[in-house]
Design a protein around this motif. Structure first.
Motif, PDB file in Angstrom:
ATOM      1  N   ASN A 329      -9.340   4.046   9.633  1.00  0.00           N
ATOM      2  CA  ASN A 329      -9.004   3.140  10.731  1.00  0.00           C
ATOM      3  C   ASN A 329      -7.783   2.285  10.425  1.00  0.00           C
ATOM      4  O   ASN A 329      -7.252   1.626  11.325  1.00  0.00           O
ATOM      5  CB  ASN A 329     -10.179   2.192  11.028  1.00  0.00           C
ATOM      6  CG  ASN A 329     -11.357   2.879  11.677  1.00  0.00           C
ATOM      7  OD1 ASN A 329     -12.434   2.951  11.094  1.00  0.00           O
ATOM      8  ND2 ASN A 329     -11.174   3.405  12.865  1.00  0.00           N
ATOM      9  N   PHE A 330      -7.303   2.304   9.182  1.00  0.00           N
ATOM     10  CA  PHE A 330      -6.333   1.304   8.753  1.00  0.00           C
ATOM     11  C   PHE A 330      -4.995   1.923   8.324  1.00  0.00           C
ATOM     12  O   PHE A 330      -4.937   3.044   7.820  1.00  0.00           O
ATOM     13  CB  PHE A 330      -6.904   0.499   7.583  1.00  0.00           C
ATOM     14  CG  PHE A 330      -8.293  -0.019   7.830  1.00  0.00           C
ATOM     15  CD1 PHE A 330      -8.531  -1.011   8.759  1.00  0.00           C
ATOM     16  CD2 PHE A 330      -9.385   0.524   7.137  1.00  0.00           C
ATOM     17  CE1 PHE A 330      -9.813  -1.478   8.996  1.00  0.00           C
ATOM     18  CE2 PHE A 330     -10.665   0.068   7.363  1.00  0.00           C
ATOM     19  CZ  PHE A 330     -10.887  -0.944   8.305  1.00  0.00           C
ATOM     20  N   PHE A 331      -3.945   1.142   8.527  1.00  0.00           N
ATOM     21  CA  PHE A 331      -2.639   1.433   7.916  1.00  0.00           C
ATOM     22  C   PHE A 331      -1.984   0.080   7.640  1.00  0.00           C
ATOM     23  O   PHE A 331      -2.409  -0.952   8.159  1.00  0.00           O
ATOM     24  CB  PHE A 331      -1.766   2.319   8.811  1.00  0.00           C
ATOM     25  CG  PHE A 331      -1.297   1.674  10.099  1.00  0.00           C
ATOM     26  CD1 PHE A 331      -0.051   1.074  10.195  1.00  0.00           C
ATOM     27  CD2 PHE A 331      -2.102   1.683  11.229  1.00  0.00           C
ATOM     28  CE1 PHE A 331       0.381   0.482  11.379  1.00  0.00           C
ATOM     29  CE2 PHE A 331      -1.689   1.106  12.430  1.00  0.00           C
ATOM     30  CZ  PHE A 331      -0.437   0.500  12.500  1.00  0.00           C
ATOM     31  N   GLU A 332      -0.970   0.077   6.815  1.00  0.00           N
ATOM     32  CA  GLU A 332      -0.316  -1.185   6.462  1.00  0.00           C
ATOM     33  C   GLU A 332       1.176  -0.977   6.291  1.00  0.00           C
ATOM     34  O   GLU A 332       1.609  -0.109   5.533  1.00  0.00           O
ATOM     35  CB  GLU A 332      -0.885  -1.748   5.160  1.00  0.00           C
ATOM     36  CG  GLU A 332      -0.294  -3.066   4.728  1.00  0.00           C
ATOM     37  CD  GLU A 332      -1.048  -4.268   5.257  1.00  0.00           C
ATOM     38  OE1 GLU A 332      -0.391  -5.271   5.614  1.00  0.00           O
ATOM     39  OE2 GLU A 332      -2.293  -4.217   5.292  1.00  0.00           O
ATOM     40  N   MET A 333       1.964  -1.786   7.018  1.00  0.00           N
ATOM     41  CA  MET A 333       3.407  -1.780   6.844  1.00  0.00           C
ATOM     42  C   MET A 333       3.814  -3.046   6.104  1.00  0.00           C
ATOM     43  O   MET A 333       3.454  -4.152   6.508  1.00  0.00           O
ATOM     44  CB  MET A 333       4.121  -1.696   8.195  1.00  0.00           C
ATOM     45  CG  MET A 333       5.632  -1.501   8.076  1.00  0.00           C
ATOM     46  SD  MET A 333       6.544  -3.042   8.138  1.00  0.00           S
ATOM     47  CE  MET A 333       6.524  -3.376   9.889  1.00  0.00           C
ATOM     48  N   MET A 334       4.539  -2.884   5.007  1.00  0.00           N
ATOM     49  CA  MET A 334       5.031  -4.015   4.219  1.00  0.00           C
ATOM     50  C   MET A 334       6.539  -3.867   4.031  1.00  0.00           C
ATOM     51  O   MET A 334       7.086  -2.770   4.145  1.00  0.00           O
ATOM     52  CB  MET A 334       4.388  -4.048   2.823  1.00  0.00           C
ATOM     53  CG  MET A 334       2.892  -4.142   2.792  1.00  0.00           C
ATOM     54  SD  MET A 334       2.329  -4.129   1.057  1.00  0.00           S
ATOM     55  CE  MET A 334       0.554  -4.212   1.290  1.00  0.00           C
ATOM     56  N   ARG A 335       7.167  -4.996   3.720  1.00  0.00           N
ATOM     57  CA  ARG A 335       8.571  -4.925   3.286  1.00  0.00           C
ATOM     58  C   ARG A 335       8.624  -5.303   1.809  1.00  0.00           C
ATOM     59  O   ARG A 335       8.199  -6.381   1.414  1.00  0.00           O
ATOM     60  CB  ARG A 335       9.451  -5.887   4.089  1.00  0.00           C
ATOM     61  CG  ARG A 335      10.967  -5.653   3.843  1.00  0.00           C
ATOM     62  CD  ARG A 335      11.826  -6.731   4.443  1.00  0.00           C
ATOM     63  NE  ARG A 335      11.738  -7.967   3.680  1.00  0.00           N
ATOM     64  CZ  ARG A 335      11.685  -9.180   4.228  1.00  0.00           C
ATOM     65  NH1 ARG A 335      11.681  -9.329   5.540  1.00  0.00           N
ATOM     66  NH2 ARG A 335      11.612 -10.257   3.459  1.00  0.00           N
ATOM     67  N   PHE A 336       9.134  -4.374   1.008  1.00  0.00           N
ATOM     68  CA  PHE A 336       9.294  -4.610  -0.421  1.00  0.00           C
ATOM     69  C   PHE A 336      10.708  -5.129  -0.673  1.00  0.00           C
ATOM     70  O   PHE A 336      11.693  -4.495  -0.266  1.00  0.00           O
ATOM     71  CB  PHE A 336       9.070  -3.316  -1.210  1.00  0.00           C
ATOM     72  CG  PHE A 336       7.619  -2.947  -1.357  1.00  0.00           C
ATOM     73  CD1 PHE A 336       6.963  -3.127  -2.563  1.00  0.00           C
ATOM     74  CD2 PHE A 336       6.901  -2.423  -0.294  1.00  0.00           C
ATOM     75  CE1 PHE A 336       5.623  -2.797  -2.708  1.00  0.00           C
ATOM     76  CE2 PHE A 336       5.566  -2.073  -0.421  1.00  0.00           C
ATOM     77  CZ  PHE A 336       4.921  -2.272  -1.633  1.00  0.00           C
ATOM     78  N   GLU A 350       8.925  -8.945  -4.647  1.00  0.00           N
ATOM     79  CA  GLU A 350       7.720  -9.238  -3.878  1.00  0.00           C
ATOM     80  C   GLU A 350       7.525  -8.197  -2.798  1.00  0.00           C
ATOM     81  O   GLU A 350       8.434  -7.418  -2.473  1.00  0.00           O
ATOM     82  CB  GLU A 350       7.781 -10.636  -3.246  1.00  0.00           C
ATOM     83  CG  GLU A 350       8.910 -10.831  -2.250  1.00  0.00           C
ATOM     84  CD  GLU A 350       8.927 -12.250  -1.692  1.00  0.00           C
ATOM     85  OE1 GLU A 350       8.199 -13.118  -2.213  1.00  0.00           O
ATOM     86  OE2 GLU A 350       9.662 -12.479  -0.724  1.00  0.00           O
ATOM     87  N   ALA A 351       6.307  -8.178  -2.254  1.00  0.00           N
ATOM     88  CA  ALA A 351       5.970  -7.321  -1.117  1.00  0.00           C
ATOM     89  C   ALA A 351       5.437  -8.230  -0.017  1.00  0.00           C
ATOM     90  O   ALA A 351       4.538  -9.046  -0.254  1.00  0.00           O
ATOM     91  CB  ALA A 351       4.921  -6.286  -1.513  1.00  0.00           C
ATOM     92  N   ASN A 352       5.991  -8.109   1.178  1.00  0.00           N
ATOM     93  CA  ASN A 352       5.669  -8.998   2.283  1.00  0.00           C
ATOM     94  C   ASN A 352       4.760  -8.326   3.299  1.00  0.00           C
ATOM     95  O   ASN A 352       5.137  -7.325   3.915  1.00  0.00           O
ATOM     96  CB  ASN A 352       6.952  -9.459   2.981  1.00  0.00           C
ATOM     97  CG  ASN A 352       7.858 -10.252   2.063  1.00  0.00           C
ATOM     98  OD1 ASN A 352       7.684 -11.441   1.884  1.00  0.00           O
ATOM     99  ND2 ASN A 352       8.822  -9.562   1.454  1.00  0.00           N
ATOM    100  N   MET A 353       3.563  -8.864   3.470  1.00  0.00           N
ATOM    101  CA  MET A 353       2.688  -8.437   4.545  1.00  0.00           C
ATOM    102  C   MET A 353       3.192  -9.051   5.853  1.00  0.00           C
ATOM    103  O   MET A 353       3.624 -10.202   5.875  1.00  0.00           O
ATOM    104  CB  MET A 353       1.253  -8.900   4.267  1.00  0.00           C
ATOM    105  CG  MET A 353       0.236  -8.509   5.318  1.00  0.00           C
ATOM    106  SD  MET A 353      -1.346  -9.353   5.034  1.00  0.00           S
ATOM    107  CE  MET A 353      -1.802  -8.699   3.429  1.00  0.00           C
ATOM    108  N   SER A 354       3.139  -8.293   6.940  1.00  0.00           N
ATOM    109  CA  SER A 354       3.632  -8.766   8.237  1.00  0.00           C
ATOM    110  C   SER A 354       5.032  -9.371   8.097  1.00  0.00           C
ATOM    111  O   SER A 354       5.265 -10.551   8.376  1.00  0.00           O
ATOM    112  CB  SER A 354       2.677  -9.788   8.850  1.00  0.00           C
ATOM    113  OG  SER A 354       1.434  -9.210   9.158  1.00  0.00           O
ATOM    114  N   PRO A 355       6.013  -8.590   7.646  1.00  0.00           N
ATOM    115  CA  PRO A 355       7.359  -9.121   7.444  1.00  0.00           C
ATOM    116  C   PRO A 355       8.011  -9.505   8.766  1.00  0.00           C
ATOM    117  O   PRO A 355       7.577  -9.083   9.841  1.00  0.00           O
ATOM    118  CB  PRO A 355       8.102  -7.942   6.797  1.00  0.00           C
ATOM    119  CG  PRO A 355       7.385  -6.730   7.316  1.00  0.00           C
ATOM    120  CD  PRO A 355       5.947  -7.139   7.392  1.00  0.00           C
TER     121      PRO A 355
END
Length: 529
Positions: A329-336, A350-355
């Motif tokens: 059910n899940f996926f995740e987009m991050m900005r590294f 760092e890695a940013n959740m909800s960039p």
């Protein structure tokens, strides 16, 4: 002849015109739908506009400011009915995709625990093991500068500084974005929840300016691990002040803040970015080649750094996902965010959740953000037409297996239009020779040879669960757009697929999916990367 109206009638007429104007404005806003930040609080009035379309719930506070505008625009463009439910409405109203700016697993935990198979959420349980600054910094990964948790590692830090007197340090925390280079004697070595990290003192400079690189990465699966990187462009952000002469009191020399200098203001990149229309990544590559340096060294370092993080945090994420009914059910987009030193070594910061995806500050980033959202959704979710078809099947109770389909291929005829077993089958010679059972080529029962990992991808041995996983991987590959597979690792050059990969360091689930991609690479070289 002029018509004369009484005062009362003139007032009445003015009120009618004003009412009609307000009605027209309301109708115009309604027809614009969700292309901007103004959305109806509930989707009930929107369903009739796009009957049968999947519903995307965009969740976030203060959306009227427009920080999620591009998310709304892309979802509408893709054919979703976009809604802005309250959390209470989201518990009872229908939806197919949740795009939540905030991590939803606390406020929406009851909902997350009973997700339906077709629902997708843009966050992964446990992704904080990557995006948490302190947790990432103390992971002891090759690409992450040395870090020390304070106050626990105070003595370790002092000993390290004594052995490396030329090193500089910065102090950070999850709750404070700002950093400053200070002498060790000026750092607060008793501050709970903070960490001290080694400062990369010799950054690669363009026109004298330090910069960082932001890459958008999407996690689509754990057990097995599948990660994609958006390769259409990369976000470059430059410090406003030149790095030299270095002065730790001037943060604009070494800290990339919200008011960073964009690519189109960097003189050496203007010929490529502004005058020739190349993207930020292509402009950087061209400039680096002009310095007689190989940009692939940088991008290999980037891929290695991000891959190392996912391998290191995979078990922790799996542990978090096990609390939920389905991991798919899940996926995740991050900005590294990474920096490069003068020797082209890459460091993960760092890695940013909800960039940030708002172009309000830099209008030129609009295309980047819209393309990122579009291609992340492309690889991580089913197309709208397939979601609508699946909804019709659910409503008509047509999900039963066709009796004519083999037992181990539990796919409806409609599912097989997208991909059937023949589309995910690999290693034909090996399967026919070594994994055919007692009655070569005709056995339907699983035998002892199915215990061999090399046979588990063959039709007679493949499990229904593995088949569904392979079909998901196949679909992601077909929809990947401008994303490229990061994990399992690409196979380059394609001829390398003839040699089994080194899989001694990965778990059995990752072993099978890595071997499957190798098998597909041998049959279709688009699957190599």
């Amino acid at each position: 002849m002029a018509i004369r109206l009484s005062k009362k009638r003139r007032v009445w007429l003015l009120l009618c015109v004003a009412s009609l104007t307000l009605m027209l404005l309301a109708a115009t806003r309604w027809m614009r739908g969700t292309s901007g930040p103004q959305l109806h609080p509930s989707a009930l009035t929107l369903h009739s506009r796009n009957a049968g379309a999947p519903i995307a719930w965009v969740r976030g506070q203060n959306q009227h400011t427009g920080y999620l505008r591009h998310v709304h625009e892309v979802l509408s463009f893709l054919g979703y009915t976009v809604v802005n439910y309250t959390d209470a409405e989201g518990l009872t109203q229908p939806w197919d995709l949740l795009w939540s700016h905030a991590y939803p697993f606390k406020e929406l935990r009851p909902l997350m625990l009973r997700l339906q198979p077709h629902q997708r959420v843009n966050h992964f349980p446990g992704s904080g093991f990557i995006s948490n600054k302190v947790t990432l910094a103390e992971s002891e990964l090759k690409s992450v500068p040395h870090a020390f948790r304070i106050p626990k590692d105070r003595e370790k830090l002092l000993n390290y500084a004594k052995l490396n007197p030329a090193k500089l340090f910065v102090q950070k925390s999850n709750n404070h974005r700002g950093i400053a280079v200070k002498p060790l004697s000026e750092l607060d070595l008793s501050a709970e929840g903070s960490f001290v990290q080694e400062f990369v003192h010799n950054p690669l400079l363009i026109d004298g300016h330090k910069f960082d690189i932001g890459l958008y990465v999407v996690l689509t699966s754990v057990r097995p691990l599948r990660v994609y990187i958006y390769w259409g462009d990369v976000l470059f952000r430059f410090c406003p002040e030149k790095y030299h002469p270095f002065d730790p009191a001037v943060k604009d020399k070494y800290v990339v803040g919200d008011d960073y200098m964009p690519t189109w203001k960097v003189s050496s990149l203007i010929p490529y970015y502004t005058l020739q229309g190349f993207g930020m990544k292509q402009s950087f590559d061209a400039w680096l080649r002009d310095q007689d340096k190989d940009p692939e060294l940088v991008w290999k370092g980037v891929r290695d750094a991000i891959s190392e993080v996912f391998y290191a945090k995979e078990d922790a994420i799996i542990g978090a996902v096990l609390n939920y009914k389905r991991r798919h059910n899940f996926f995740e987009m991050m900005r590294f965010d990474l920096i490069v030193d003068a020797d082209l070594h890459v460091y993960l910061m760092e890695a940013n959740m909800s960039p940030n995806l708002s172009s309000a500050h830099f209008k030129q980033n609009k295309l980047l953000y819209r393309q990122v959202v579009k291609h992340v959704l492309g690889v991580a979710t089913l197309p709208v037409n397939e979601l609508m078809a699946a909804a019709r099947l659910r409503s008509e109770h047509l999900t039963k297996t066709d009796p004519s389909v083999a037992v181990n291929l539990e796919l409806s005829e409609d599912q097989q239009m997208n991909a059937a077993f023949k589309d995910v089958s690999v290693f034909p010679e090996h399967c026919a020779t070594n994994c055919a059972g007692d009655a070569k080529g005709s056995s339907d029962s699983k035998g002892s040879d199915c215990d061999d990992v090399s046979c588990q991808l063959c039709q007679r041995c493949v499990s229904s669960e593995l088949l569904q996983e392979l079909l998901r991987a196949h679909g992601e590959h077909q929809r990947r757009g401008m994303t490229r597979r990061l994990l399992p690792p690409p196979i380059t050059p394609p001829s390398a697929a003839h040699t089994p990969a080194n899989i001694s360091h990965i778990n059995p689930d990752n072993t099978l999916i890595t071997e499957w991609f190798r098998g597909k690479c041998l049959l279709d070289d688009t699957f190599c990367s």
